[in-house]
Design an enzyme around this catalytic site. Structure first.
Site, mmCIF file in Angstrom:
data_model
loop_
_atom_site.group_PDB
_atom_site.id
_atom_site.type_symbol
_atom_site.label_atom_id
_atom_site.label_comp_id
_atom_site.label_asym_id
_atom_site.label_seq_id
_atom_site.Cartn_x
_atom_site.Cartn_y
_atom_site.Cartn_z
ATOM 1 C CB SER A 13 -0.905 -0.022 1.218
ATOM 2 O OG SER A 13 -0.122 -0.040 2.373
ATOM 3 N N GLY A 16 0.919 5.542 -3.852
ATOM 4 C CA GLY A 16 0.490 6.757 -4.541
ATOM 5 C C GLY A 16 -0.537 6.489 -5.624
ATOM 6 C CE LYS A 17 -4.246 1.421 -5.016
ATOM 7 N NZ LYS A 17 -5.449 1.471 -4.193
ATOM 8 N N GLY A 18 -3.741 7.035 -5.477
ATOM 9 C CA GLY A 18 -4.629 8.193 -5.575
ATOM 10 C C GLY A 18 -4.005 9.288 -6.423
ATOM 11 C CG LEU A 19 -0.485 11.590 -5.175
ATOM 12 C CD1 LEU A 19 0.959 11.663 -4.741
ATOM 13 C CD2 LEU A 19 -1.053 12.987 -5.394
ATOM 14 C CB THR A 188 10.547 -7.096 -12.886
ATOM 15 O OG1 THR A 188 11.223 -8.326 -13.147
ATOM 16 C CG2 THR A 188 11.326 -5.950 -13.469
ATOM 17 N N PRO A 190 7.929 -8.904 -7.987
ATOM 18 C CG PRO A 190 8.518 -7.636 -6.113
ATOM 19 C CD PRO A 190 9.073 -8.174 -7.404
ATOM 20 N N GLY A 357 -8.723 20.097 15.442
ATOM 21 C CA GLY A 357 -8.522 18.895 16.231
ATOM 22 C C GLY A 357 -9.650 18.708 17.220
ATOM 23 C CB CYS A 384 -11.507 24.199 12.956
ATOM 24 S SG CYS A 384 -13.164 23.581 13.297
ATOM 25 C CG HIS A 510 -11.924 22.706 8.350
ATOM 26 N ND1 HIS A 510 -10.775 22.370 9.019
ATOM 27 C CD2 HIS A 510 -12.939 22.429 9.198
ATOM 28 C CE1 HIS A 510 -11.075 21.912 10.226
ATOM 29 N NE2 HIS A 510 -12.383 21.933 10.348
ATOM 30 C CD GLU A 512 -8.304 22.868 6.454
ATOM 31 O OE1 GLU A 512 -8.628 24.069 6.542
ATOM 32 O OE2 GLU A 512 -8.566 22.042 7.356
HETATM 33 N N1 GLN Z 1 -13.112 20.249 18.571
HETATM 34 C C1 GLN Z 1 -13.613 21.469 18.045
HETATM 35 C C2 GLN Z 1 -15.115 21.416 17.841
HETATM 36 O O1 GLN Z 1 -15.691 20.366 17.758
HETATM 37 C C3 GLN Z 1 -12.908 21.861 16.766
HETATM 38 C C4 GLN Z 1 -13.131 20.892 15.653
HETATM 39 C C5 GLN Z 1 -12.122 21.017 14.518
HETATM 40 O O2 GLN Z 1 -11.075 21.617 14.688
HETATM 41 N N2 GLN Z 1 -12.414 20.447 13.380
HETATM 42 O O3 GLN Z 1 -15.754 22.434 17.735
#
Ligand code: GLN
Length: 539
Positions: A13, A16-19, A188, A190, A357, A384, A510, A512
């Site tokens: 695994s 880089g299959k996704g890439l 070769t 594998p 997080g 977040c 988010h 990103e």
């Molecule tokens: N733990 C926080 C919440 O639930 C922030 C969540 C996150 O950073 N995605 O609001």
């Protein structure tokens, strides 16, 4: 006729299959074709929402609120393909649907079996995406490796699709590894075994992508071709890219992978237009400025946990002709650091990013990181949980509410500056609720965030439960925390800024997930710009 391309993987695994799949999609799009992407995750979880970032990496959130595998994030960065709930399939979803139908009596008394009922449901989901109007090609990445018990029904469904739709409409791409052993010899074997295993299931790959440390010689390619029954031209080498993964579509183009696909699928398309992509890759490779960003998080030991954030930072670099170097700082370590050690840890960074997080662990260190950035005028971007940390830090250290906290970390705190909404509390008792997916925010004119977006109305994705407590809004604003964004109607706080600071921005959403190397996200571009300014000032 609609075309379908299946990507399977062998040997091991993480090759880089996704890439690889998304790089082919990128090339097909560059020829004017409309592509859809599907990721199949052969696990029993219904979605990635409950999976630990340590086990599974980042959870990628779609506009329609699906919590999916991070590969969907790479699809979004390399292609224009819409990535929604339907583009992510898991075994959990497939079984859930088949068992639901069985309970409803929809199988009319028949025995419900893996073949045909599970395989039919797999095909139905793939076709639902592929049959949409305007779609030319659907690329389906089958997670895992050939030989795994879990992926057998998917490979069987993939095999059936060729007889259902005709050979000219279904293509199989298999990705394997050419390892180096002993004194640098490339092996070769594998690959031969992996293709043999695929053939036993009834699939002869049309194209082979060999992951290798470098471009392979003609002799080795000929040998691979001979043993696998894949034409020499269709053996593509995905060699290690030293500088940027965004180079992969160019590497495939050089080996004419797009032409081979078009020929095999008897598909008409325009000439490839990859100029803009090449320009972006050249910026990645030749950027003259280097900027170092400290990411203060608790999942930093697994590179995939903050995948989209790291990529979006690189895009912010591209927008400013700079290469972003990451300094990953474990927020838990910061907790026991002396002031001098913190000073030393942050000495060589030009901007601080505090990512999202869940849970209390590591948050004390994040608060120390935010305090350092605020008091030392270092650009700071909170996403977040990161924004919530910036609010708690301000409440504790500027507003002098020493016990200010989030009820996520300390439910009994006297000053719950971050908490669940009244209405949410009841719902949570019934099993918890999360704000998920795309929604609107309105930005306050004159703020950094408004300037970055050059707009007062934005749409971003959410994945959180807790909010800035509305009862603290006045106190926070009066003490210098600018509330720079709201949900329409101002019910919820969406973003904050530090006053008397060059760039301290926190967002509840988010950004990103929407950044791409071709269209770097404005907030990331603006953050890197201010970090560059900070660096220049501090030379
Ligand atoms: N733990 C926080 C919440 O639930 C922030 C969540 C996150 O950073 N995605 O609001």
């Amino acid at each position: 006729m609609k075309k379908y391309i299946f990507f399977s993987g062998g040997v091991c695994s993480s090759l880089g299959k996704g890439l690889a799949a998304t790089s082919l999609a990128n090339l097909l799009e560059s020829r004017g074709l409309s592509v859809q992407m599907i990721k199949i995750d052969p696990y029993l979880n219904v979605d990635a929402g409950t999976m630990s970032p340590y086990q599974h990496g980042e959870v990628y959130v779609t506009d329609d609120g699906a919590e999916t595998d991070l590969d969907l994030g790479s699809y979004a960065r390399f292609t224009k393909a819409p990535i929604l709930k339907a583009n992510s399939i898991t075994t959990g979803q497939i079984y859930q649907e088949v068992i639901k139908k069985e309970r409803e009596g929809r199988y009319l008394g028949r025995t419900v079996q893996i073949i045909p009922h599970i395989t039919d449901e797999i095909k139905r989901r793939i076709l639902t995406v592929g049959k949409q109007p305007g779609v030319d090609v659907t690329i389906i990445e089958i997670g895992g490796t050939v030989g795994d018990i879990e992926s057998i029904p998917y490979l069987e469904a993939a095999r059936q699709m060729s007889s259902d739709l005709g050979k000219k409409n279904v293509l199989y791409v298999h990705l394997t590894l050419i390892p180096v052993v002993g004194g640098g010899e490339l092996k070769t074997k594998p690959t031969q075994h992996s293709v043999k295993e695929l053939r036993e299931i009834g699939i002869q790959p049309d194209i082979l992508i060999c992951r290798a440390p470098e471009m392979l010689s003609n002799d080795i390619i000929r040998k691979i071709s001979l043993f696998t029954n894949v034409e020499k031209e269709a053996v593509i080498i995905g060699y290690d890219l030293k500088e940027t993964i965004y180079e992969l579509p160019i590497v495939f183009r050089q080996q004419k992978m797009d032409e081979i696909v078009l020929k095999k699928l008897e598909l008409e398309a325009g000439e490839p237009d990859i100029q803009q992509w090449e320009k972006m890759v050249s910026i990645c490779k030749n950027a003259d400025k280097i900027i170092r960003i400290g990411v203060v998080g608790k999942y930093i030991h697994l590179p995939d946990s903050y995948k989209s954030i790291y990529e979006a930072l690189a895009h912010g670099g591209i927008a400013n002709n700079a290469r972003v170097e990451l300094k990953k700082i474990d927020s838990e370590d910061l907790e026991s650091f002396s002031d001098e050690e913190i000073e030393a840890e942050f000495a060589d960074i030009h901007g601080v990013l505090i990512p999202g997080g869940f849970g209390m662990r590591g948050t004390i260190g994040m608060i120390r990181g935010a305090e350092f950035a605020r008091t030392r005028q270092i650009p700071c971007f909170g996403i977040c949980l990161g924004m919530q940390i910036m609010v708690i830090e301000h409440a504790r250290n500027v507003l002098n509410l020493a016990d200010a906290d989030s009820t996520e970390f300390k439910p009994e705190t006297k000053n719950p500056v971050i908490s669940l909404l009244e209405e949410q509390i009841d719902i949570t008792q019934m099993g918890g609720t999360m704000r998920l997916g795309k929604s609107e925010s309105n930005l306050v004119p004159g703020t950094i965030i408004h300037e970055a977006y050059k707009s007062g109305q934005i749409f971003e994705r959410h994945r959180h439960r807790y909010e800035v407590a509305n009862s603290y809004r006045d106190q926070l604003s009066a003490s210098g925390l600018i509330i720079s964004g709201y949900t329409p109607g101002e019910e919820l706080v969406e973003s904050i800024e530090w006053s008397d600071h060059p760039w301290g921005v926190g967002v509840q959403f988010h950004p990103e997930f929407k950044s791409t190397p071709i269209n770097p996200h404005p907030l990331f571009a603006n953050f890197i710009k201010s970090s560059l300014r900070h660096e220049e000032k501090n030379i």
